[in-house]
Design an enzyme around this catalytic site. Structure first.
Site, PDB file in Angstrom:
ATOM      1  CB  ILE A  15       3.098  12.772  -8.099  1.00 19.99           C
ATOM      2  CG1 ILE A  15       4.588  12.201  -7.517  1.00 19.99           C
ATOM      3  CG2 ILE A  15       3.962  14.094  -8.820  1.00 19.99           C
ATOM      4  CD1 ILE A  15       5.555  12.273  -8.577  1.00 19.99           C
ATOM      5  N   GLY A  16       0.954  10.035  -6.602  1.00 18.54           N
ATOM      6  CA  GLY A  16       0.521   9.026  -6.337  1.00 18.54           C
ATOM      7  C   GLY A  16      -0.022   9.379  -5.136  1.00 18.54           C
ATOM      8  CB  THR A  19      -2.329   0.134   0.078  1.00 15.75           C
ATOM      9  OG1 THR A  19      -2.509   0.649  -0.828  1.00 15.75           O
ATOM     10  CG2 THR A  19      -3.245   0.294   1.632  1.00 15.75           C
ATOM     11  CG  PHE A  20       0.457   0.942   4.259  1.00 16.51           C
ATOM     12  CD1 PHE A  20      -0.420   0.474   4.867  1.00 16.51           C
ATOM     13  CD2 PHE A  20       0.251   0.629   3.121  1.00 16.51           C
ATOM     14  CE1 PHE A  20      -1.416  -0.395   5.277  1.00 16.51           C
ATOM     15  CE2 PHE A  20       0.014  -0.823   3.807  1.00 16.51           C
ATOM     16  CZ  PHE A  20      -0.960  -1.028   4.366  1.00 16.51           C
ATOM     17  CB  VAL A  23       4.197   8.998  -4.704  1.00 15.82           C
ATOM     18  CG1 VAL A  23       5.244   9.103  -5.544  1.00 15.82           C
ATOM     19  CG2 VAL A  23       3.920   7.017  -4.163  1.00 15.82           C
ATOM     20  CG  ASP A 132       1.793  -7.388  -8.287  1.00 12.70           C
ATOM     21  OD1 ASP A 132       0.563  -8.068  -8.914  1.00 12.70           O
ATOM     22  OD2 ASP A 132       1.185  -6.282  -7.535  1.00 12.70           O
TER      23      ASP A 132
END
Length: 459
Positions: A15-16, A19-20, A23, A132
């Site tokens: 679902i996502g 970078t590492f 999901v 952020d």
């Protein structure tokens, strides 16, 4: 469809993508609860020297539990992977809502801002500074309530440390003192970002937006921005006092809560009691990373690499909006298919689609390089790229969304659509963009018979 199992969790679709790691959607077999599982590869984390940062993110989320913060359930580990089990949020990003609908009405914007302030304030009481904050990191649950996510750049300094020094965050949302490479107060910097978010909610565009970073930093440092005509006097006053370039005179969260515009319809979220298990414990995290348990991981090797969203026949019919799909694949004049239609509110919208047989990551990286070479900013998430920059119309903002779909094992479809800005800006953008990505576009071999698209049976 269940792909594999990790401990008590049945793991499903992607679902996502980060970078590492990826999901995944997962389900707790003991309770039936749906969760989001962030799957991180150990070797990748070590190779990029990211173990300490991920430990900090996990320890931060263990401390911060609030109705308007995405909840961390638990962290598991195997010999090759780290599994971070998170609250499953179904409503998508607040950014997508803004991109889709444009500016929000004042009551909706105020409600989201109130929830944002509640969540940020709770983080600050725990000594956590997000650093952020932006609409992409604000999710919406099934009831439309806001949830703060992505604490990857957050700071949780030890007691006695009053100033932070790391320059981080997304430039358009970052406070001026952060850009000055001096010590800054994390609370005040987060408040500035909240002010930018409120402006975006009400305006549908950024207050500080320049392609050239030097010009952008200059405007942020001087708080040089203007209000659209539809902003109420109360909203103007609040934002003006939040976006104060001097952090010493900038409003604090306690001041924001006393503002008349903010207080309208405000119901403060209740802070949950702190449990012992939620306290920060870096020793447990270190043990988790260094001495993983032998978890049950059935079927993981069959998962393979995540790719673009795969469209089935029904998806294609919906996406085509009644068009003959054979035009996308077989007619030479439709290598680039431009569709003019109507969006909500009667505004004219544009879609453009083309087909490629290049690998998805090649298509995505090529489009990113081309867009940046044209002077646009890009943001990528899960095979969807946002391209934005100034419009030809003075003071306006242009934004396009490019998304990759898989329509067959060796065929990708790239869907490009205008999200903000004038239609003429979109056509100008795409004509230039098209010429630079022409090598990505698939064309049928000459002389090869073209198959007809199957017709749907009549009822």
């Amino acid at each position: 469809m269940v792909l594999w199992r990790v401990g008590k969790y049945e793991v499903g679709r992607t679902i996502g993508e980060g970078t590492f790691g990826k999901v995944k959607f997962a389900q707790n077999t003991e309770t039936g609860e749906s969760v989001a599982m962030k799957v991180l590869d150990r070797s990748t984390i070590v190779r990029h020297w990211m173990a300490d940062q991920i430990k900090r993110e996990i320890s931060t989320m263990k401390v911060v539990r609030h109705p308007h913060v995405v909840r961390l359930h638990e962290v598991l580990a195997s010999r090759t992977k780290i599994y971070i089990i998170l609250e499953y949020i179904t409503g998508g990003e607040l950014f997508d809502k803004i991109t889709r609908n444009g500016k929000l009405n004042e009551n909706d914007a105020r409600r989201y801002f109130q929830q944002l302030i509640d969540g940020v304030d709770y983080c600050h009481t725990k000594g956590v500074y997000h650093r952020d904050l932006k609409p992409e990191n604000l999710l919406l649950d099934s009831r439309g309530n806001l949830k703060i996510s992505d604490f990857g750049l957050s700071a949780h300094p030890p007691q006695g440390v009053s100033l932070l020094h790391t320059t981080c965050g997304t430039p358009n949302y970052v406070a001026p003192e952060v850009l000055q490479h001096k010590g800054y107060d994390g609370s005040s910097a987060d408040v500035w970002s909240c002010g930018v978010i409120l402006y975006v909610l009400l305006a549908g565009r950024l207050p500080f937006d320049e392609v050239d970073l030097t010009a952008l930093y200059s405007k942020i440092g001087k708080a040089e921005f203007s209000f659209p005509s539809w902003f109420s006097s109360g909203a103007r006053s609040l934002i003006y006092r939040i976006l104060d370039p001097n952090p010493d005179s900038r409003l604090k969260i306690s001041d924001i809560r006393e503002d008349n515009w903010f207080k309208e319809g405000y119901v403060r979220a209740k802070n949950p009691p702190t449990l012992q298990s939620e306290e920060d414990d870096m020793d447990d995290l270190t043990k988790l990373f260094d001495d993983p348990e032998d978890l049950q991981e059935k079927g993981e090797a069959e998962q393979g690499n995540a790719g673009p969203l795969v469209l089935n026949a029904f998806d294609l019919i919906v996406l085509s909006e009644g068009l003959n799909l054979s035009a996308i694949f077989h007619r030479e004049q439709y290598y680039y298919l431009v569709i003019q239609g109507r969006q909500e509110g009667g505004k004219e919208g544009h879609h453009t689609r083309f087909v490629s047989r290049q690998p998805a990551d090649v298509v995505l990286s090529t489009m990113e390089v081309v867009a940046q070479s044209m002077g646009f900013k890009t943001h990528i998430r899960n095979f969807k790229m946002r391209v934005e920059g100034p419009s030809a119309e003075r003071g306006a903002h242009f934004c396009a969304i490019l998304e990759i779909f898989q329509v067959a094992p060796s065929f990708l479809m790239v869907d490009v659509q205008k999200a903000a800005g004038d239609s003429a800006d979109y056509l100008k953008f795409f004509r230039s963009f098209r010429g630079k990505v022409d090598e990505l576009v698939w064309r049928p071999p000459p002389g090869k018979p073209r198959a007809r698209a199957p017709r749907l049976p009549r009822r």
